[in-house]
Enzyme design. Structure first.
Site, PDB file in Angstrom:
ATOM      1  N   GLU A   1       0.839  -1.197   0.000  1.00  0.00           N
ATOM      2  CA  GLU A   1       0.000   0.000   0.000  1.00  0.00           C
ATOM      3  C   GLU A   1       0.871   1.244   0.000  1.00  0.00           C
ATOM      4  OE1 GLU A   1      -2.980   0.101   2.973  1.00  0.00           O
ATOM      5  OE2 GLU A   1      -3.766  -1.893   2.524  1.00  0.00           O
ATOM      6  N   GLY A   2       0.492   2.207  -0.835  1.00  0.00           N
ATOM      7  CA  GLY A   2       1.186   3.479  -0.867  1.00  0.00           C
ATOM      8  C   GLY A   2       0.397   4.533  -0.122  1.00  0.00           C
ATOM      9  N   ALA A   3       0.851   5.774  -0.236  1.00  0.00           N
ATOM     10  CA  ALA A   3       0.185   6.872   0.471  1.00  0.00           C
ATOM     11  C   ALA A   3      -1.217   7.117  -0.076  1.00  0.00           C
ATOM     12  CB  ALA A   3       1.029   8.142   0.340  1.00  0.00           C
TER      13      ALA A   3
ATOM     14  N   GLY B   1      -3.001   4.720  -2.280  1.00  0.00           N
ATOM     15  CA  GLY B   1      -3.775   3.516  -2.562  1.00  0.00           C
ATOM     16  C   GLY B   1      -2.857   2.318  -2.672  1.00  0.00           C
ATOM     17  N   ASP B   2      -3.340   1.265  -3.319  1.00  0.00           N
ATOM     18  CA  ASP B   2      -2.572   0.030  -3.423  1.00  0.00           C
ATOM     19  C   ASP B   2      -1.537   0.107  -4.543  1.00  0.00           C
ATOM     20  OD1 ASP B   2      -4.014  -1.142  -1.347  1.00  0.00           O
ATOM     21  OD2 ASP B   2      -5.570  -1.873  -2.712  1.00  0.00           O
ATOM     22  N   VAL B   3      -0.494  -0.738  -4.408  1.00  0.00           N
ATOM     23  CA  VAL B   3       0.543  -0.875  -5.426  1.00  0.00           C
ATOM     24  C   VAL B   3       0.513  -2.315  -5.929  1.00  0.00           C
ATOM     25  CG1 VAL B   3       2.993  -0.634  -5.960  1.00  0.00           C
ATOM     26  CG2 VAL B   3       1.944   0.871  -4.249  1.00  0.00           C
TER      27      VAL B   3
ATOM     28  N   LYS C   1       0.833   2.173  -9.250  1.00  0.00           N
ATOM     29  CA  LYS C   1       0.345   2.820  -8.029  1.00  0.00           C
ATOM     30  C   LYS C   1      -1.053   3.342  -8.311  1.00  0.00           C
ATOM     31  CE  LYS C   1       3.166   5.469  -5.593  1.00  0.00           C
ATOM     32  NZ  LYS C   1       4.205   6.453  -5.188  1.00  0.00           N
TER      33      LYS C   1
ATOM     34  N   ASP D   1      12.803  12.540   0.438  1.00  0.00           N
ATOM     35  CA  ASP D   1      12.525  11.275   1.129  1.00  0.00           C
ATOM     36  C   ASP D   1      13.497  10.183   0.682  1.00  0.00           C
ATOM     37  OD1 ASP D   1      11.240   9.685   2.962  1.00  0.00           O
ATOM     38  OD2 ASP D   1       9.485   9.278   1.712  1.00  0.00           O
TER      39      ASP D   1
END
Length: 390
Positions: free
Chosen positions: A139-141, A143-145, A161, A252
């Protein structure tokens, strides 16, 4: 006539004839739309969120070299015909657009905006039906990956993504900003953007797939040799130096955000916090990785290309410590206090090449940002050292 998905207040929504039109760009943001329209009379049709939860159709037109105008498409609820600003009506949106093109009638009298050339979708605007999701990676910021298969005249494995359909307009704009930034970058040590799918939900960013996963996971799971650690360090420096030359502040940089290709080559990824600026102010510092921040970011809430150099030093520490968390034994609050108040620096892990340790402690972790070298010079020094060790 295509099937109409009606919306309230006489706004037109997507019809079948528009969905297949080359000038339909889906949910491309206004900023991107204006960037596509180069000459007077260029136009495209896109979805836009007029208010939270209400998505309608708009036409973007290049009126002059300096000005683009954006017009809502409307539907008369009595006649079921389409129009711009209470002018000429047609049975379909495509017929309405063709009428304005052939008669050279402005979209509105007040604007004088005439449409001449439909702006076709770029190759990197991908149709959803070209993408088949296979396996969820995480999961990303937003939604899903997924790992997915992309079929555009030939099949290839890609990483996708996704953006949750219920995401806010602000989140969607951040999502598209990440894609817009990635589109600019072409470098062997930066993850490549293949395209975006934005005609419908979920919105998708399609990227090259790095099958060997994150650098952090690789460091933790494998016995990595010193020469491979040096290679990872040099490749990361190469990618970050390219971003520095491209005026990108990543914000980041960390082992978790470095991916490994099938050949185990390092690639910088995750541009969700990045921007093309010389300086970024972040008054909140919410959800930021404290242990990777430069002292001036902790104190002044500012990011520059020099803060990325500090963070690169923390990445190198991660590489030589086999993926350990920086500042072991310290909480985030303790870490911040020791760096800001006590001017504390971590000791480089045992076995770190002295040349590498000198780059980190003597250059990357200088308290004064102006005393930190450029990433280009850091990469040059590391590359020469790596070449001598191969």
């Amino acid at each position: 006539m295509g099937t109409v998905e009606k919306s309230s207040n006489n706004d037109a929504s997507v019809t079948d004839d528009i969905r297949s039109a080359e000038y339909y760009h889906g949910m491309v943001p206004r900023q991107d739309a204006e960037g596509f329209l180069k000459r007077e009379g260029d136009f495209l049709v896109r979805k836009t969120e007029q208010m939270p939860g209400k998505v309608v159709l708009a036409m973007s037109v290049r009126v002059t070299d300096e000005l683009c105008r954006h017009f809502m498409l409307n539907m008369d609820p009595t006649s079921n015909k389409f129009y711009f600003e209470h002018t000429h009506q047609e049975s379909t949106i495509s017929e309405l657009i063709n009428w304005h093109m052939t008669t050279k009638t402005p979209i509105s009298a007040a604007s004088g905006a005439k449409i001449r050339r439909p702006m076709e979708r770029s190759p990197w605007l991908i149709n959803h039906d070209s993408i088949v999701a296979n396996k969820k990676l995480g999961e990303g910021a937003f939604g899903d990956v997924f790992i997915a298969e992309l079929d555009q005249g030939g099949k290839q494995e890609v990483a996708v993504k996704t953006m949750r359909a219920e995401a806010t307009r602000e989140a969607r704009l951040r999502f598209m900003k990440e894609a817009r930034l990635m589109r600019k970058y072409q470098h062997k040590h930066v993850v490549k953007l293949i395209g975006v799918a934005i005609h419908e939900h979920p919105l998708m960013i399609v990227m090259e797939y790095c099958p060997n996963g994150s650098l952090l996971s690789h460091l933790k799971k494998n016995k990595v040799s010193l020469i491979e650690k040096l290679r990872f360090t040099t490749e990361a420096a190469d990618g970050i130096a390219y971003l520095e030359r491209s005026k990108c502040i990543h914000r980041d940089i960390a082992a978790r955000n470095c991916l490994l290709s099938a050949k185990n080559e390092l690639k910088i990824s995750d541009f969700g916090m990045s921007d093309n600026k010389d300086e970024i102010k972040d008054e909140t510092l919410e959800k930021v990785p404290i242990k990777w921040l430069a002292p001036e970011t902790m104190q002044e809430k500012v990011y520059t290309h020099k803060t990325d150099i500090w963070t690169f030093g923390v990445l190198v520490w991660e590489i030589y410590s086999d993926g350990a968390e920086p500042y072991p034994g310290l909480t985030k609050i303790q870490t911040r206090a020791k760096i800001v108040v006590n001017d504390y620096r971590m000791k480089m892990p045992d076995g770190t090449h002295p040349t590498v340790a000198d780059v980190v402690t003597g250059t990357c972790w200088q308290k004064n940002p102006e005393k930190r070298s450029t990433m280009d010079s850091i990469h040059k020094k590391l590359r020469e050292f790596y070449e001598s060790k191969k």
